[in-house]
Design an enzyme around this catalytic site. Structure first.
Site, PDB file in Angstrom:
ATOM      1  CG  HIS A 138      -1.557  -0.877   1.470  1.00 41.08           C
ATOM      2  ND1 HIS A 138      -2.161  -1.854   2.734  1.00 41.08           N
ATOM      3  CD2 HIS A 138      -3.125  -0.836   0.284  1.00 41.08           C
ATOM      4  CE1 HIS A 138      -3.424  -2.573   2.366  1.00 41.08           C
ATOM      5  NE2 HIS A 138      -3.736  -2.047   0.901  1.00 41.08           N
ATOM      6  CB  CYS A 185      -3.440  -1.315   8.510  1.00 45.12           C
ATOM      7  SG  CYS A 185      -2.156  -1.512   7.914  1.00 45.12           S
TER       8      CYS A 185
END
Ligand code: GLY
Length: 253
Positions: free
Chosen positions: A161, A248
Protein backbone atom coordinates in the site's frame (compact mmCIF):
# COMPACT_ATOMS: atom_id res chain seq x y z
CA UNK A 1 -7.29 17.38 14.79
CA UNK A 2 -9.20 14.11 14.90
CA UNK A 3 -12.12 13.43 17.24
CA UNK A 4 -13.16 9.90 16.38
CA UNK A 5 -11.74 6.52 15.52
CA UNK A 6 -13.44 3.32 14.44
CA UNK A 7 -11.68 0.00 14.96
CA UNK A 8 -12.67 -3.63 14.48
CA UNK A 9 -11.46 -6.30 16.88
CA UNK A 10 -9.40 -9.10 15.33
CA UNK A 11 -11.31 -12.33 14.71
CA UNK A 12 -10.11 -15.87 15.50
CA UNK A 13 -9.80 -16.57 11.77
CA UNK A 14 -7.23 -13.79 11.42
CA UNK A 15 -4.73 -16.65 11.14
CA UNK A 16 -6.12 -17.16 7.62
CA UNK A 17 -5.47 -13.54 6.59
CA UNK A 18 -3.57 -12.54 3.47
CA UNK A 19 0.16 -12.17 4.01
CA UNK A 20 3.52 -11.91 2.31
CA UNK A 21 5.38 -11.36 5.60
CA UNK A 22 6.82 -14.84 6.26
CA UNK A 23 6.77 -14.15 10.01
CA UNK A 24 4.56 -17.08 10.96
CA UNK A 25 0.92 -17.26 12.01
CA UNK A 26 -0.42 -14.54 14.30
CA UNK A 27 -1.29 -15.49 17.88
CA UNK A 28 -4.96 -14.53 18.25
CA UNK A 29 -4.92 -14.08 22.06
CA UNK A 30 -1.86 -11.87 21.80
CA UNK A 31 -3.47 -9.92 18.96
CA UNK A 32 -6.50 -9.20 21.15
CA UNK A 33 -4.21 -7.80 23.88
CA UNK A 34 -2.26 -5.74 21.37
CA UNK A 35 -5.51 -4.44 19.91
CA UNK A 36 -6.64 -3.33 23.39
CA UNK A 37 -3.37 -1.46 23.84
CA UNK A 38 -3.83 0.16 20.43
CA UNK A 39 -7.32 1.34 21.42
CA UNK A 40 -5.90 2.75 24.66
CA UNK A 41 -3.23 4.61 22.68
CA UNK A 42 -5.93 6.15 20.45
CA UNK A 43 -7.89 7.18 23.55
CA UNK A 44 -4.79 8.72 25.09
CA UNK A 45 -4.60 10.96 21.99
CA UNK A 46 -8.10 12.23 22.80
CA UNK A 47 -10.16 10.12 20.39
CA UNK A 48 -13.60 8.67 21.00
CA UNK A 49 -13.18 5.10 19.82
CA UNK A 50 -16.01 3.02 18.42
CA UNK A 51 -15.09 -0.65 18.70
CA UNK A 52 -16.74 -3.05 16.26
CA UNK A 53 -16.87 -6.76 16.99
CA UNK A 54 -14.56 -9.12 15.12
CA UNK A 55 -16.03 -10.59 11.93
CA UNK A 56 -14.92 -14.17 11.34
CA UNK A 57 -16.25 -14.08 7.75
CA UNK A 58 -13.34 -11.79 6.90
CA UNK A 59 -9.93 -12.77 8.35
CA UNK A 60 -8.40 -9.36 7.44
CA UNK A 61 -11.29 -7.22 8.65
CA UNK A 62 -9.40 -5.83 11.65
CA UNK A 63 -7.54 -3.75 9.01
CA UNK A 64 -10.54 -1.45 8.84
CA UNK A 65 -8.63 1.45 7.28
CA UNK A 66 -8.98 -0.27 3.91
CA UNK A 67 -12.79 -0.09 3.75
CA UNK A 68 -13.36 3.66 3.93
CA UNK A 69 -11.83 7.12 3.53
CA UNK A 70 -13.03 9.54 6.18
CA UNK A 71 -12.61 13.27 5.52
CA UNK A 72 -13.85 16.16 7.67
CA UNK A 73 -17.07 16.59 5.71
CA UNK A 74 -17.81 13.24 4.08
CA UNK A 75 -16.87 9.59 3.93
CA UNK A 76 -16.20 7.30 0.98
CA UNK A 77 -16.81 3.58 1.22
CA UNK A 78 -14.05 1.91 -0.73
CA UNK A 79 -14.06 -1.28 -2.78
CA UNK A 80 -11.14 -3.39 -1.47
CA UNK A 81 -8.94 -4.84 -4.18
CA UNK A 82 -8.39 -8.31 -2.71
CA UNK A 83 -11.36 -10.56 -3.53
CA UNK A 84 -11.38 -12.12 -0.05
CA UNK A 85 -11.74 -8.59 1.39
CA UNK A 86 -14.19 -7.09 -1.09
CA UNK A 87 -17.29 -7.50 1.07
CA UNK A 88 -15.65 -6.25 4.26
CA UNK A 89 -17.24 -2.92 3.38
CA UNK A 90 -20.78 -4.33 3.90
CA UNK A 91 -22.41 -2.65 6.86
CA UNK A 92 -19.98 0.28 6.87
CA UNK A 93 -22.60 2.69 5.49
CA UNK A 94 -24.82 2.26 8.56
CA UNK A 95 -21.84 2.73 10.86
CA UNK A 96 -20.57 5.83 9.05
CA UNK A 97 -24.08 7.35 8.98
CA UNK A 98 -23.70 7.86 12.74
CA UNK A 99 -21.03 10.46 11.87
CA UNK A 100 -21.68 11.66 8.31
CA UNK A 101 -24.58 12.99 6.21
CA UNK A 102 -22.68 12.58 2.95
CA UNK A 103 -21.35 9.16 2.09
CA UNK A 104 -20.03 8.19 -1.35
CA UNK A 105 -18.92 4.83 -2.73
CA UNK A 106 -16.19 3.48 -5.01
CA UNK A 107 -17.92 1.18 -7.49
CA UNK A 108 -16.64 -1.80 -9.49
CA UNK A 109 -14.68 -1.95 -11.82
CA UNK A 110 -13.00 0.58 -9.56
CA UNK A 111 -11.10 -0.92 -6.63
CA UNK A 112 -9.48 1.03 -3.85
CA UNK A 113 -7.97 0.22 -0.44
CA UNK A 114 -7.87 2.97 2.19
CA UNK A 115 -4.26 1.99 2.87
CA UNK A 116 -3.45 3.50 -0.52
CA UNK A 117 -4.82 6.92 0.43
CA UNK A 118 -2.70 9.47 2.28
CA UNK A 119 -4.21 12.77 3.38
CA UNK A 120 -2.06 15.90 3.40
CA UNK A 121 -4.36 18.78 4.31
CA UNK A 122 -6.88 19.14 1.48
CA UNK A 123 -4.92 16.91 -0.89
CA UNK A 124 -5.06 13.13 -1.11
CA UNK A 125 -2.28 11.01 -2.61
CA UNK A 126 -3.63 7.76 -4.02
CA UNK A 127 -1.34 4.79 -4.65
CA UNK A 128 -1.99 2.66 -7.72
CA UNK A 129 -1.17 -0.78 -6.41
CA UNK A 130 -2.19 -4.42 -6.68
CA UNK A 131 -5.24 -3.37 -4.63
CA UNK A 132 -6.14 0.07 -5.99
CA UNK A 133 -6.67 0.49 -9.73
CA UNK A 134 -6.73 3.62 -11.89
CA UNK A 135 -10.53 3.49 -12.13
CA UNK A 136 -10.88 3.40 -8.34
CA UNK A 137 -8.44 6.30 -8.01
CA UNK A 138 -10.30 8.29 -10.72
CA UNK A 139 -13.60 7.79 -8.91
CA UNK A 140 -12.08 9.02 -5.65
CA UNK A 141 -10.50 12.05 -7.37
CA UNK A 142 -13.90 13.00 -8.85
CA UNK A 143 -15.55 12.73 -5.42
CA UNK A 144 -12.77 14.83 -3.87
CA UNK A 145 -13.04 17.49 -6.63
CA UNK A 146 -16.81 17.81 -6.24
CA UNK A 147 -16.21 18.49 -2.56
CA UNK A 148 -13.47 21.12 -3.02
CA UNK A 149 -10.59 18.75 -2.24
CA UNK A 150 -7.98 17.31 -4.61
CA UNK A 151 -6.28 14.02 -5.36
CA UNK A 152 -3.36 12.72 -7.41
CA UNK A 153 -2.02 9.26 -8.16
CA UNK A 154 1.31 7.67 -7.22
CA UNK A 155 2.12 4.42 -9.06
CA UNK A 156 3.60 1.79 -6.73
CA UNK A 157 6.35 -0.64 -7.75
CA UNK A 158 6.81 -3.02 -4.83
CA UNK A 159 4.87 -1.80 -1.80
CA UNK A 160 1.60 -3.37 -0.72
CA UNK A 161 0.00 0.00 0.00
CA UNK A 162 1.04 3.65 -0.35
CA UNK A 163 1.15 4.00 3.43
CA UNK A 164 3.37 0.93 3.75
CA UNK A 165 6.22 3.29 2.90
CA UNK A 166 4.88 6.80 3.55
CA UNK A 167 3.30 8.52 6.55
CA UNK A 168 2.46 12.20 6.71
CA UNK A 169 2.89 13.33 10.30
CA UNK A 170 1.78 16.97 9.77
CA UNK A 171 3.84 20.19 9.96
CA UNK A 172 5.25 19.33 6.51
CA UNK A 173 6.98 16.21 7.93
CA UNK A 174 6.80 13.02 5.89
CA UNK A 175 8.18 9.61 6.83
CA UNK A 176 9.57 8.08 3.64
CA UNK A 177 10.92 4.65 2.81
CA UNK A 178 12.09 2.64 -0.21
CA UNK A 179 10.68 3.43 -3.64
CA UNK A 180 9.25 6.75 -2.38
CA UNK A 181 12.55 8.24 -1.18
CA UNK A 182 13.51 9.79 -4.51
CA UNK A 183 10.06 10.62 -5.85
CA UNK A 184 9.97 14.29 -6.94
CA UNK A 185 6.34 14.54 -5.74
CA UNK A 186 7.57 14.43 -2.17
CA UNK A 187 10.54 16.83 -2.46
CA UNK A 188 8.55 19.69 -0.97
CA UNK A 189 8.18 17.89 2.34
CA UNK A 190 10.68 17.67 5.18
CA UNK A 191 11.40 14.03 4.60
CA UNK A 192 12.37 11.74 7.43
CA UNK A 193 14.05 8.80 5.70
CA UNK A 194 13.38 5.45 7.34
CA UNK A 195 16.27 2.94 7.49
CA UNK A 196 15.85 -0.32 5.58
CA UNK A 197 16.08 -2.38 8.77
CA UNK A 198 13.22 -0.34 10.24
CA UNK A 199 11.04 -0.29 7.09
CA UNK A 200 7.94 -1.46 8.97
CA UNK A 201 8.00 1.74 11.07
CA UNK A 202 7.49 3.89 7.95
CA UNK A 203 3.85 3.20 8.79
CA UNK A 204 3.61 5.33 11.92
CA UNK A 205 0.55 7.31 12.83
CA UNK A 206 0.04 11.00 13.64
CA UNK A 207 -2.88 11.65 15.94
CA UNK A 208 -3.43 15.08 17.44
CA UNK A 209 0.25 16.02 17.67
CA UNK A 210 1.40 12.68 19.03
CA UNK A 211 2.81 9.90 16.85
CA UNK A 212 2.14 6.21 17.39
CA UNK A 213 5.25 4.21 16.45
CA UNK A 214 5.39 0.41 16.25
CA UNK A 215 7.34 -1.14 19.12
CA UNK A 216 10.91 -2.17 18.37
CA UNK A 217 12.09 0.53 15.95
CA UNK A 218 14.25 2.82 18.08
CA UNK A 219 15.94 4.73 15.25
CA UNK A 220 12.62 5.78 13.74
CA UNK A 221 11.22 6.65 17.17
CA UNK A 222 14.21 8.89 17.83
CA UNK A 223 13.93 10.61 14.43
CA UNK A 224 10.27 11.38 15.03
CA UNK A 225 11.00 12.70 18.53
CA UNK A 226 13.81 14.85 17.11
CA UNK A 227 11.23 16.38 14.76
CA UNK A 228 9.36 17.55 17.86
CA UNK A 229 6.72 14.91 18.55
CA UNK A 230 5.75 12.90 21.59
CA UNK A 231 5.76 9.25 20.51
CA UNK A 232 3.71 6.34 21.83
CA UNK A 233 5.08 2.85 21.20
CA UNK A 234 2.48 0.23 20.35
CA UNK A 235 3.27 -3.45 19.89
CA UNK A 236 1.77 -4.65 16.60
CA UNK A 237 3.85 -7.81 16.12
CA UNK A 238 0.80 -10.03 15.47
CA UNK A 239 -0.65 -7.66 12.87
CA UNK A 240 2.73 -7.32 11.17
CA UNK A 241 2.53 -11.06 10.48
CA UNK A 242 -0.39 -10.17 8.18
CA UNK A 243 1.33 -7.17 6.56
CA UNK A 244 -0.74 -4.85 8.75
CA UNK A 245 0.57 -1.68 10.39
CA UNK A 246 -0.59 0.97 12.81
CA UNK A 247 -2.66 2.97 10.33
CA UNK A 248 -4.42 -0.16 8.98
CA UNK A 249 -6.09 -0.76 12.35
CA UNK A 250 -8.35 2.29 12.46
CA UNK A 251 -10.31 4.96 10.66
CA UNK A 252 -9.61 8.40 12.13
CA UNK A 253 -11.55 11.60 11.53
N1 GLY B 1 -3.43 -8.77 5.36
C1 GLY B 1 -3.85 -7.47 5.02
C2 GLY B 1 -3.97 -7.30 3.57
O1 GLY B 1 -3.28 -7.97 2.83
O2 GLY B 1 -4.76 -6.51 3.10
Amino acid sequence: MFKHAIVRKPCADMVKGITSAKLGKPDFEKAILQHNSYVNALKSCGLNVKILEGNNKFPDSTFIEDVAICTKEFAVISNPGALSRRDEKDGMKTILEEYYKNIFEILFPGTLDGGDVMMVGNHYYIGISDRTNQEGANQLIQILKKNNLSGSVIPLKTMLHLKTGLSYIENNNLLVYGEFVNMPEFNKYDRIIIDANEAYAANSLWINNKVLVPKGFPKTKKKIEKAGYITIEVDTSEFRKLDGGLSCLSLRF
